[in-house]
Design a protein around this motif. Structure first.
Motif, PDB file in Angstrom:
ATOM      1  N   LEU A 324       0.824  -1.208   0.000  1.00 22.70           N
ATOM      2  CA  LEU A 324       0.000   0.000   0.000  1.00 22.70           C
ATOM      3  C   LEU A 324       0.859   1.259   0.000  1.00 22.70           C
ATOM      4  CD1 LEU A 324      -2.916  -0.956   2.430  1.00 22.70           C
ATOM      5  CD2 LEU A 324      -3.153  -0.193   0.063  1.00 22.70           C
ATOM      6  N   ASP A 325       1.940   1.247   0.767  1.00 21.81           N
ATOM      7  CA  ASP A 325       2.857   2.394   0.744  1.00 21.81           C
ATOM      8  C   ASP A 325       3.381   2.637  -0.659  1.00 21.81           C
ATOM      9  OD1 ASP A 325       2.700   3.167   3.377  1.00 21.81           O
ATOM     10  OD2 ASP A 325       4.405   1.975   4.040  1.00 21.81           O
ATOM     11  N   PHE A 326       3.767   1.553  -1.310  1.00 23.99           N
ATOM     12  CA  PHE A 326       4.297   1.670  -2.665  1.00 23.99           C
ATOM     13  C   PHE A 326       3.222   2.184  -3.615  1.00 23.99           C
ATOM     14  CE2 PHE A 326       5.005  -0.029  -6.910  1.00 23.99           C
ATOM     15  CZ  PHE A 326       6.307   0.375  -7.170  1.00 23.99           C
ATOM     16  N   ALA A 327       2.007   1.646  -3.486  1.00 26.01           N
ATOM     17  CA  ALA A 327       0.909   2.064  -4.361  1.00 26.01           C
ATOM     18  C   ALA A 327       0.586   3.541  -4.177  1.00 26.01           C
ATOM     19  CB  ALA A 327      -0.321   1.206  -4.088  1.00 26.01           C
ATOM     20  N   ILE A 328       0.622   4.017  -2.929  1.00 23.50           N
ATOM     21  CA  ILE A 328       0.338   5.429  -2.657  1.00 23.50           C
ATOM     22  C   ILE A 328       1.380   6.326  -3.322  1.00 23.50           C
ATOM     23  CG2 ILE A 328       0.302   7.180  -0.821  1.00 23.50           C
ATOM     24  CD1 ILE A 328      -0.977   4.983   0.983  1.00 23.50           C
ATOM     25  N   ARG A 329       2.638   5.912  -3.243  1.00 24.68           N
ATOM     26  CA  ARG A 329       3.709   6.728  -3.843  1.00 24.68           C
ATOM     27  C   ARG A 329       3.634   6.760  -5.362  1.00 24.68           C
ATOM     28  NH1 ARG A 329       6.794   4.201   0.304  1.00 24.68           N
ATOM     29  NH2 ARG A 329       7.498   2.596  -1.153  1.00 24.68           N
ATOM     30  N   ASN A 330       3.081   5.700  -5.948  1.00 22.48           N
ATOM     31  CA  ASN A 330       3.108   5.581  -7.410  1.00 22.48           C
ATOM     32  C   ASN A 330       1.727   5.620  -8.049  1.00 22.48           C
ATOM     33  OD1 ASN A 330       6.138   4.753  -8.088  1.00 22.48           O
ATOM     34  ND2 ASN A 330       5.541   3.665  -6.224  1.00 22.48           N
ATOM     35  N   ALA A 331       0.733   6.037  -7.265  1.00 24.75           N
ATOM     36  CA  ALA A 331      -0.643   6.004  -7.762  1.00 24.75           C
ATOM     37  C   ALA A 331      -0.890   7.081  -8.809  1.00 24.75           C
ATOM     38  CB  ALA A 331      -1.609   6.185  -6.606  1.00 24.75           C
ATOM     39  N   ALA A 332      -1.873   6.787  -9.658  1.00 21.09           N
ATOM     40  CA  ALA A 332      -2.316   7.769 -10.644  1.00 21.09           C
ATOM     41  C   ALA A 332      -3.058   8.894  -9.930  1.00 21.09           C
ATOM     42  CB  ALA A 332      -3.232   7.094 -11.658  1.00 21.09           C
ATOM     43  N   GLY A 333      -3.007  10.070 -10.518  1.00 20.68           N
ATOM     44  CA  GLY A 333      -3.654  11.210  -9.883  1.00 20.68           C
ATOM     45  C   GLY A 333      -5.157  11.221 -10.053  1.00 20.68           C
ATOM     46  N   GLU A 334      -5.639  10.747 -11.199  1.00 16.74           N
ATOM     47  CA  GLU A 334      -7.059  10.821 -11.520  1.00 16.74           C
ATOM     48  C   GLU A 334      -7.776   9.526 -11.127  1.00 16.74           C
ATOM     49  OE1 GLU A 334      -8.622  13.492 -12.651  1.00 16.74           O
ATOM     50  OE2 GLU A 334      -6.726  14.604 -12.574  1.00 16.74           O
ATOM     51  N   ALA A 335      -9.012   9.678 -10.674  1.00 19.26           N
ATOM     52  CA  ALA A 335      -9.822   8.516 -10.330  1.00 19.26           C
ATOM     53  C   ALA A 335     -10.287   7.824 -11.602  1.00 19.26           C
ATOM     54  CB  ALA A 335     -11.023   8.942  -9.494  1.00 19.26           C
ATOM     55  N   SER A 336     -10.359   6.505 -11.570  1.00 15.51           N
ATOM     56  CA  SER A 336     -10.831   5.740 -12.713  1.00 15.51           C
ATOM     57  C   SER A 336     -12.229   5.210 -12.421  1.00 15.51           C
ATOM     58  CB  SER A 336      -9.879   4.575 -13.011  1.00 15.51           C
ATOM     59  OG  SER A 336      -9.749   3.742 -11.878  1.00 15.51           O
ATOM     60  N   GLU A 337     -12.873   4.683 -13.427  1.00 15.23           N
ATOM     61  CA  GLU A 337     -14.244   4.194 -13.291  1.00 15.23           C
ATOM     62  C   GLU A 337     -14.298   3.032 -12.292  1.00 15.23           C
ATOM     63  OE1 GLU A 337     -17.817   2.432 -16.120  1.00 15.23           O
ATOM     64  OE2 GLU A 337     -15.947   3.177 -17.007  1.00 15.23           O
ATOM     65  N   ILE A 382      -3.056  -3.645  -5.912  1.00 19.31           N
ATOM     66  CA  ILE A 382      -1.704  -4.084  -6.262  1.00 19.31           C
ATOM     67  C   ILE A 382      -1.619  -4.521  -7.710  1.00 19.31           C
ATOM     68  CG2 ILE A 382       0.175  -5.659  -5.640  1.00 19.31           C
ATOM     69  CD1 ILE A 382      -0.691  -3.557  -3.493  1.00 19.31           C
ATOM     70  N   SER A 383      -2.709  -5.095  -8.234  1.00 25.16           N
ATOM     71  CA  SER A 383      -2.663  -5.670  -9.581  1.00 25.16           C
ATOM     72  C   SER A 383      -3.024  -4.696 -10.694  1.00 25.16           C
ATOM     73  CB  SER A 383      -3.608  -6.874  -9.649  1.00 25.16           C
ATOM     74  OG  SER A 383      -4.943  -6.467  -9.408  1.00 25.16           O
ATOM     75  N   LYS A 384      -3.499  -3.500 -10.341  1.00 24.44           N
ATOM     76  CA  LYS A 384      -3.914  -2.562 -11.389  1.00 24.44           C
ATOM     77  C   LYS A 384      -3.804  -1.123 -10.871  1.00 24.44           C
ATOM     78  CE  LYS A 384      -7.780  -4.702 -11.295  1.00 24.44           C
ATOM     79  NZ  LYS A 384      -9.154  -5.232 -11.533  1.00 24.44           N
ATOM     80  N   PRO A 385      -3.589  -0.166 -11.760  1.00 24.22           N
ATOM     81  CA  PRO A 385      -3.467   1.237 -11.325  1.00 24.22           C
ATOM     82  C   PRO A 385      -4.793   1.789 -10.810  1.00 24.22           C
ATOM     83  CG  PRO A 385      -2.580   0.894 -13.544  1.00 24.22           C
ATOM     84  CD  PRO A 385      -3.366  -0.324 -13.202  1.00 24.22           C
ATOM     85  N   VAL A 386      -4.729   2.469  -9.670  1.00 20.69           N
ATOM     86  CA  VAL A 386      -5.892   3.174  -9.136  1.00 20.69           C
ATOM     87  C   VAL A 386      -5.414   4.522  -8.604  1.00 20.69           C
ATOM     88  CG1 VAL A 386      -7.245   1.127  -8.547  1.00 20.69           C
ATOM     89  CG2 VAL A 386      -5.616   2.037  -6.901  1.00 20.69           C
ATOM     90  N   SER A 387      -6.352   5.374  -8.232  1.00 22.98           N
ATOM     91  CA  SER A 387      -5.994   6.710  -7.774  1.00 22.98           C
ATOM     92  C   SER A 387      -5.371   6.675  -6.387  1.00 22.98           C
ATOM     93  CB  SER A 387      -7.227   7.620  -7.768  1.00 22.98           C
ATOM     94  OG  SER A 387      -8.104   7.237  -6.727  1.00 22.98           O
ATOM     95  N   LYS A 388      -4.670   7.731  -6.083  1.00 21.08           N
ATOM     96  CA  LYS A 388      -4.033   7.855  -4.772  1.00 21.08           C
ATOM     97  C   LYS A 388      -5.079   7.878  -3.662  1.00 21.08           C
ATOM     98  CE  LYS A 388      -0.589  10.598  -2.289  1.00 21.08           C
ATOM     99  NZ  LYS A 388       0.319  11.775  -2.366  1.00 21.08           N
ATOM    100  N   ALA A 389      -6.231   8.500  -3.908  1.00 22.10           N
ATOM    101  CA  ALA A 389      -7.285   8.596  -2.892  1.00 22.10           C
ATOM    102  C   ALA A 389      -7.771   7.211  -2.476  1.00 22.10           C
ATOM    103  CB  ALA A 389      -8.451   9.426  -3.421  1.00 22.10           C
ATOM    104  N   VAL A 390      -7.912   6.310  -3.436  1.00 19.99           N
ATOM    105  CA  VAL A 390      -8.357   4.945  -3.133  1.00 19.99           C
ATOM    106  C   VAL A 390      -7.296   4.214  -2.322  1.00 19.99           C
ATOM    107  CG1 VAL A 390      -8.835   2.687  -4.161  1.00 19.99           C
ATOM    108  CG2 VAL A 390      -9.952   4.724  -5.062  1.00 19.99           C
TER     109      VAL A 390
END
Length: 465
Positions: A324-337, A382-390
């Motif tokens: 989760l730490d890694f995902a937060i640092r590398n998350a996309a900025g925009e929310a996806s569907e 972990i398996s797919k890009p999601v927004s930082k907020a998620v």
């Protein structure tokens, strides 16, 4: 929240006397040796109770005592040729080493029996005035049969209790069920002055005294191991309610026994395990996880295989949090569907956790809800890009649940994590520059530090071996 009340033998809605504060008393250790896992179970279980009540918005006044004068302490001191206080001080320090290792949140007050002699004498004096106590020789005893409700916690008829009672050699009490409130000093024993002569308190009276002094005459929850129901807690009720003229505790919670390799743990069988020896082999957090992994009222079995399973479960939690730490640092900025549905999914795991804990502190189902959240994180973050907020919402709920359980308190500092991230970035750059020797050198350095690298859609993530 519903609590199984040992007094009524049923689950009851928990309603504290004061909506702003819950008063809890937990029986602490007799400090003459290292604590064993039987001592540690109530320590961890009722620490979770306190944490959960605070999580739900209550202020909790939590008192846990030290029995620092007792026959066992005196015996140990005589064997080692030291003062009783040397033994108690030594093992209080050792207790804190283990309790801190188990992430036990220190009580509001940790009173000692020897610090409350005046309060003890005051309660005994009241019992004497009301004829619930009497002096026999140098000792003072509680007149058990005068308390008509004796046996109401253990649910044993007075006839059964009488048939099992005995008068020990040297005792001069009126009835076999009577128990000592004050023990006259024998030659060479420590003592305090009292209206009945030099002596020291009996075991049960200290808890009644400290309950009244630090929490008041009626408390919300009294808790401890199942082995304390009789005679310790039964005797506490008798002397407290006779002295104070009111209900002693409104709820009683008792945790189950511990078996070792499917045999009840017992010093007489030589199969008891100290917290220290297990911690030296596996660390403290594995012990805490093991002790809260089953419902607190159920018996729990200790074995090497089960401890190994607990170790693996903890590693899954740590891996998830690092991911989760890694995902937060590398998350996309925009929310996806579909991210609103994800947020609702994470909230549903929190709701499942609360539902489990509200049902008589069901930590087993609470942990199951936490691992459902881990599965959700692995599947949807972990398996797919999601927004930082998620990612941050998942981490927030994950941390909340772990905090209530008192887990994941050995996470490495951000400085260490940042150092590892820096090395991974340097390796990535070396690979981009086709500097394979440098990339291999960094990989080997990370491997030596126990870092496992894994490629994901968001880049390289890492976990500790």
């Amino acid at each position: 929240m519903k609590i199984y009340n040992t007094m009524t033998r049923q689950k009851e809605e928990f309603v504290p006397q004061d909506k702003n504060e819950v008063k809890i008393y937990a029986c602490g250790p007799t400090v003459y040796n290292y604590i064993h896992i039987g001592n540690a179970r109530p320590l961890c279980v009722f620490d979770v109770l306190r944490r959960y009540l605070e999580y739900r918005g209550y202020n909790v006044r939590f008192v846990q005592n030290f029995t620092d004068i007792d026959d066992k302490i005196i015996k140990r001191a005589n064997e080692e040729g030291v003062q009783f206080s040397d033994i108690s001080e030594k093992y209080i320090k050792e207790f804190w080493t283990d309790a801190d290792g188990l992430n036990f949140k220190r009580a509001t007050v940790h009173p000692r029996a020897t610090e409350n002699i005046d309060e003890i004498i005051s309660i005994i004096s009241t019992l004497m005035e009301k004829s619930y106590a009497y002096q026999a020789g140098d000792d003072v005893y509680f007149r058990t049969l005068k308390f008509k409700e004796y046996g109401k916690l253990s649910h044993q008829p007075i006839e059964d209790l009488e048939s099992g009672a005995r008068i020990a050699v040297g005792e001069v009490k009126e009835d076999p069920l009577d128990f000592a409130l004050w023990k006259g000093a024998k030659p060479g024993e420590p003592y305090w002055d009292s209206p009945w002569g030099k002596g020291r308190p009996g075991w049960h009276i200290e808890c009644s005294a400290m309950n009244r002094k630090y929490l008041g005459k009626t408390i919300d929850i009294h808790c401890g191991g199942k082995d304390l129901v009789f005679p310790h807690h039964e005797n506490e009720i008798a002397q407290s309610e006779c002295a104070n003229g009111c209900t002693f505790s409104r709820y009683w919670m008792h945790n189950g026994y511990i078996n070792v390799d499917n045999v009840k743990m017992s010093k007489s069988l030589g199969n008891f395990k100290t917290v220290r020896e297990i911690a030296n082999a596996y660390g403290y957090e594995v012990i805490r996880y093991f002790l809260i992994s089953a419902h607190y009222r159920s018996p729990i079995n200790y074995s090497i295989d089960i401890i190994e399973q607990c170790k693996s479960a903890l590693e899954r939690l740590y891996t998830c949090r690092e991911s989760l730490d890694f995902a937060i640092r590398n998350a996309a900025g925009e929310a996806s569907e579909g991210e609103d549905a994800l947020l609702k999914l994470f909230e549903s795991r929190k709701a499942e956790f609360i539902e489990a804990m509200d049902d008589d502190l069901n930590t087993a189902d609470g942990i199951a809800a936490l691992f459902e959240l881990v599965k959700d994180v692995n599947t949807h973050i972990i398996s797919k890009p999601v927004s930082k907020a998620v990612c941050e919402k998942a981490a927030q709920i994950f941390d909340e649940l772990c905090s209530v359980l008192g887990l994941l308190y050995n996470r490495k500092s951000n400085d260490i994590d940042e150092d590892i991230e820096r090395l991974i970035e340097q390796r990535q750059q070396a690979r981009a520059d086709k500097n394979w020797a440098e990339a291999d050198r960094i990989r080997d350095e990370l491997k030596e530090r126990g870092i496992i690298l894994k490629d994901t859609p968001q880049g390289v993530t890492w976990s500790r071996a």
